[in-house]
Motif scaffolding. Structure first.
Motif, PDB file in Angstrom:
ATOM      1  N   LEU A  38      -3.595  18.624   0.623  1.00 29.31           N
ATOM      2  CA  LEU A  38      -2.100  18.968   0.912  1.00 29.31           C
ATOM      3  C   LEU A  38      -2.012  18.006   1.690  1.00 29.31           C
ATOM      4  O   LEU A  38      -0.797  17.285   2.497  1.00 29.31           O
ATOM      5  N   GLY A  39      -2.884  17.638   2.492  1.00 29.53           N
ATOM      6  CA  GLY A  39      -2.894  17.047   4.184  1.00 29.53           C
ATOM      7  C   GLY A  39      -2.408  15.493   3.236  1.00 29.53           C
ATOM      8  O   GLY A  39      -2.241  14.570   4.391  1.00 29.53           O
ATOM      9  N   ASP A  40      -2.698  14.525   2.720  1.00 24.17           N
ATOM     10  CA  ASP A  40      -2.557  13.999   1.778  1.00 24.17           C
ATOM     11  C   ASP A  40      -1.182  13.099   2.075  1.00 24.17           C
ATOM     12  O   ASP A  40      -0.839  12.276   1.770  1.00 24.17           O
ATOM     13  N   SER A  41      -0.326  14.056   2.147  1.00 26.69           N
ATOM     14  CA  SER A  41       1.674  14.160   2.095  1.00 26.69           C
ATOM     15  C   SER A  41       1.862  13.084   3.108  1.00 26.69           C
ATOM     16  O   SER A  41       0.920  13.367   4.499  1.00 26.69           O
ATOM     17  N   ALA A  42       1.993  11.520   2.945  1.00 27.75           N
ATOM     18  CA  ALA A  42       2.861  11.139   3.783  1.00 27.75           C
ATOM     19  C   ALA A  42       3.415   9.862   3.481  1.00 27.75           C
ATOM     20  O   ALA A  42       3.545  10.104   2.201  1.00 27.75           O
ATOM     21  N   LEU A  43       3.656   9.462   4.113  1.00 26.41           N
ATOM     22  CA  LEU A  43       4.521   7.468   3.248  1.00 26.41           C
ATOM     23  C   LEU A  43       3.436   7.180   3.841  1.00 26.41           C
ATOM     24  O   LEU A  43       3.250   6.556   4.475  1.00 26.41           O
ATOM     25  N   TYR A  44       2.820   5.891   2.068  1.00 29.64           N
ATOM     26  CA  TYR A  44       1.942   4.831   2.508  1.00 29.64           C
ATOM     27  C   TYR A  44       2.853   3.645   2.085  1.00 29.64           C
ATOM     28  O   TYR A  44       3.585   3.641   1.093  1.00 29.64           O
ATOM     29  N   LEU A  45       2.031   3.348   3.071  1.00 28.74           N
ATOM     30  CA  LEU A  45       2.904   1.336   3.624  1.00 28.74           C
ATOM     31  C   LEU A  45       1.714   0.567   2.277  1.00 28.74           C
ATOM     32  O   LEU A  45       0.848   0.086   3.555  1.00 28.74           O
ATOM     33  N   CYS A  46       2.728  -0.610   2.303  1.00 23.68           N
ATOM     34  CA  CYS A  46       1.781  -1.452   1.990  1.00 23.68           C
ATOM     35  C   CYS A  46       1.970  -2.573   2.546  1.00 23.68           C
ATOM     36  O   CYS A  46       4.015  -2.969   3.142  1.00 23.68           O
ATOM     37  N   ALA A  47       1.600  -3.714   3.528  1.00 28.03           N
ATOM     38  CA  ALA A  47       2.208  -5.010   3.924  1.00 28.03           C
ATOM     39  C   ALA A  47       1.230  -6.095   3.643  1.00 28.03           C
ATOM     40  O   ALA A  47       0.130  -6.105   3.179  1.00 28.03           O
TER      41      ALA A  47
END
Lengths: 114, 110
Positions: free
Chosen positions: B83-92
């Motif tokens: 559940l704690g992996d819920s997030a916005l994953y950004l690529c740079a």
């Protein structure tokens, strides 16, 4: 471990006013300090950046002030506009070989009112 | 020039599942990094790749892995989702010292 501390958490400024966001860092190996602007649902956008050999950098209405001895840097937004309402992040990098290994502050939510 | 593109934009997964996120850097950029941004916090560094080699890893468990392809695009894989992996994953995508971010993939784990 919070290596870059950012304040305030939120900020309300009237249109035309000056917005000031502050950051402090601990690691003297940091050598590049960018600021990012993030709108809801979007990725962070690079706003302005500075290196520690410069005390101030200005781009349009945005200015970074850098105090190496105090290990602090700040973002000033002059003539703040409602369109500037966003979350702002300071960041720092310590390894030139890993250009995008950035350590971010916790963010400042800026609201510019009419 | 097109900016950094990420896919998908949104994703809902169940605990224990695996997910793959994709990123295409800006044309000519050879370095890609991944960040996790939990709601209300700043992005946290996960990985950096340059010329298909891992150049840095943040403080994330081994459930997180990534790779970079010959065309410099990249994938981030997360196994055994929590559940704690819920997030916005950004690529740079990086050129010299400047890092340019994509719009991110919003991952929700239920």
């Amino acid at each position: 471990q919070q290596q870059v501390k950012q304040s305030p958490q939120s900020l309300i400024v009237q249109k035309g006013g000056i917005s000031i966001i502050n950051c402090a860092y601990e690691n003297t190996a940091f050598d590049y300090f960018p600021w990012y602007q993030q709108f809801p649902g979007k990725g962070p956008a690079l706003l302005i950046a500075i290196r520690p050999d410069v005390s101030e950098k200005k781009e349009g209405r945005f200015t970074i002030s850098f105090n190496k001895s105090a290990k602090q840097f700040s973002l000033h937004i002059m003539d703040s506009q409602p369109g500037d309402s966003a979350t702002y992040f300071c960041a720092a990098r310590k390894d030139p070989g890993t250009a995008s290994k950035l350590t971010f502050g916790t963010g400042t939510r800026l609201q510019v009112t009419l | 020039d097109a900016g950094v593109t990420q896919s998908p934009t949104h994703l809902i997964k169940t605990r224990g599942q695996q997910v793959t996120l994709r990123c295409s850097p800006i044309s000519g950029h050879k370095s890609v990094s991944w960040y996790q941004q939990v709601l209300g916090q700043g992005p946290q560094f996960i990985f950096q790749y340059y010329e298909k080699e891992e150049r840095g890893r943040g403080n994330f468990p081994d459930r997180f892995s990534a790779r970079q392809f010959p065309n410099y695009s990249s994938e981030l894989n997360v196994n055994a989702l929590l559940l704690g992996d819920s997030a916005l994953y950004l690529c740079a995508s990086t050129r010299d010292t400047e890092a340019f971010f994509g719009q991110g993939t919003r991952l929700t784990v239920v």
